[in-house]
Motif scaffolding. Sequence first.
Motif, short mmCIF file in Angstrom:
data_model
loop_
_atom_site.label_atom_id
_atom_site.label_comp_id
_atom_site.label_asym_id
_atom_site.label_seq_id
_atom_site.Cartn_x
_atom_site.Cartn_y
_atom_site.Cartn_z
N GLU A 1 10.66 4.41 -20.74
CA GLU A 1 10.21 3.40 -19.78
C GLU A 1 10.29 4.00 -18.37
O GLU A 1 11.27 3.80 -17.66
CB GLU A 1 11.09 2.15 -19.85
N PRO A 2 9.27 4.72 -17.94
CA PRO A 2 9.32 5.34 -16.60
C PRO A 2 9.30 4.28 -15.49
O PRO A 2 8.92 3.14 -15.72
CB PRO A 2 8.07 6.21 -16.55
N PHE A 3 9.72 4.69 -14.32
CA PHE A 3 9.76 3.81 -13.15
C PHE A 3 8.33 3.61 -12.65
O PHE A 3 7.67 4.57 -12.23
CB PHE A 3 10.64 4.42 -12.06
N HIS A 4 7.89 2.39 -12.67
CA HIS A 4 6.51 2.03 -12.32
C HIS A 4 6.20 2.34 -10.85
O HIS A 4 6.96 1.98 -9.97
CB HIS A 4 6.31 0.54 -12.60
N LYS A 5 5.10 3.05 -10.62
CA LYS A 5 4.59 3.41 -9.29
C LYS A 5 5.47 4.40 -8.53
O LYS A 5 5.42 4.47 -7.30
CB LYS A 5 4.32 2.17 -8.45
N LEU A 6 6.28 5.17 -9.24
CA LEU A 6 7.10 6.20 -8.61
C LEU A 6 6.26 7.46 -8.43
O LEU A 6 5.51 7.86 -9.31
CB LEU A 6 8.31 6.53 -9.49
N VAL A 7 6.38 8.08 -7.24
CA VAL A 7 5.69 9.32 -6.93
C VAL A 7 6.75 10.39 -6.66
O VAL A 7 7.80 10.10 -6.09
CB VAL A 7 4.78 9.13 -5.68
N CYS A 8 6.46 11.61 -7.06
CA CYS A 8 7.42 12.70 -6.89
C CYS A 8 7.63 13.01 -5.41
O CYS A 8 6.67 13.22 -4.66
CB CYS A 8 6.90 13.93 -7.63
N GLU B 1 0.81 -1.22 0.00
CA GLU B 1 0.00 0.00 0.00
C GLU B 1 0.84 1.27 0.00
O GLU B 1 0.30 2.37 0.13
CB GLU B 1 -0.93 -0.01 1.20
N GLY B 2 2.14 1.14 -0.14
CA GLY B 2 3.01 2.30 -0.08
C GLY B 2 3.30 2.90 -1.44
O GLY B 2 2.78 2.47 -2.47
N HIS B 3 4.15 3.91 -1.41
CA HIS B 3 4.61 4.58 -2.62
C HIS B 3 6.12 4.48 -2.69
O HIS B 3 6.79 4.35 -1.66
CB HIS B 3 4.21 6.06 -2.61
N VAL B 4 6.66 4.57 -3.89
CA VAL B 4 8.11 4.60 -4.10
C VAL B 4 8.49 6.05 -4.40
O VAL B 4 7.85 6.70 -5.24
CB VAL B 4 8.52 3.69 -5.28
N TYR B 5 9.52 6.54 -3.72
CA TYR B 5 10.01 7.90 -3.91
C TYR B 5 11.51 7.86 -4.18
O TYR B 5 12.22 7.06 -3.58
CB TYR B 5 9.80 8.74 -2.65
N VAL C 1 18.55 11.55 -12.24
CA VAL C 1 17.98 10.22 -12.07
C VAL C 1 16.45 10.31 -11.96
O VAL C 1 15.73 9.57 -12.63
CB VAL C 1 18.58 9.50 -10.84
N GLU C 2 15.98 11.23 -11.15
CA GLU C 2 14.53 11.39 -11.00
C GLU C 2 13.89 11.85 -12.30
O GLU C 2 12.83 11.37 -12.71
CB GLU C 2 14.20 12.37 -9.88
N LEU C 3 14.53 12.79 -12.98
CA LEU C 3 14.01 13.25 -14.26
C LEU C 3 13.88 12.08 -15.23
O LEU C 3 12.85 11.91 -15.89
CB LEU C 3 14.94 14.33 -14.84
N ASN C 4 14.91 11.26 -15.30
CA ASN C 4 14.88 10.09 -16.17
C ASN C 4 13.81 9.11 -15.74
O ASN C 4 13.09 8.55 -16.57
CB ASN C 4 16.25 9.42 -16.19
N ALA C 5 13.67 8.89 -14.45
CA ALA C 5 12.69 7.93 -13.93
C ALA C 5 11.26 8.31 -14.30
O ALA C 5 10.42 7.44 -14.53
CB ALA C 5 12.83 7.80 -12.42
#
Length: 176
Positions: free
Chosen positions: A61-68, A38-42, A52-56
């Motif tokens: 192919e963005p990083f699945h389930k990543l939240v800013c 139930e969590g988020h990935v940051y 790295v974050e910009l690329n993700a």
Amino acid sequence: MSKILTTQLSGLLQRITQNEENAIEETARLLAQAAIGEGHVYFACFGEMQVVELNAFQAVEPFHKLVCWTADTVLTEADRVCIFTRSAHDTEALALAQELHQRFIPFSAVANEAGNAENPLADLAYTYISTRVKGGLLPNDVGQRIVVPHAIAGLFVYEAVKIAYDEMLALDEEEL
């Protein structure tokens, strides 16, 4: 010079692969816990590691389930964070790591120093990956070393983690 740069970068990436393989796998597993639950990935990225974050977020192919992540983000124990920073002694990264550690929120960290007892970030993190960037790769005309590839090493680590993460989540191109 470009051949020497290619050789030096190749050597750096091989060292990361050889020495950090287990840590990369553990980091992917840690992040997958949030994605499956139930969590988020940051990603908390500092300095030039913000690439790295910009690329993700922006890559094909963005990083699945990543939240800013921002400094104002309210995190829960179900969330997982991966800190990307040039140095394990970065004050902003260390402040976040100490907060996460105190709140029992598992997190990973990526920085250039080895993960030993003198590394405060590695000591706090659940998993730690060293980019193994020790300085410049090439000598210039006055004997100084230039081309310090923190961002390139960070992006390589990110891609390695992402491959393992996607495999753990059994993601295929249709789901992304």
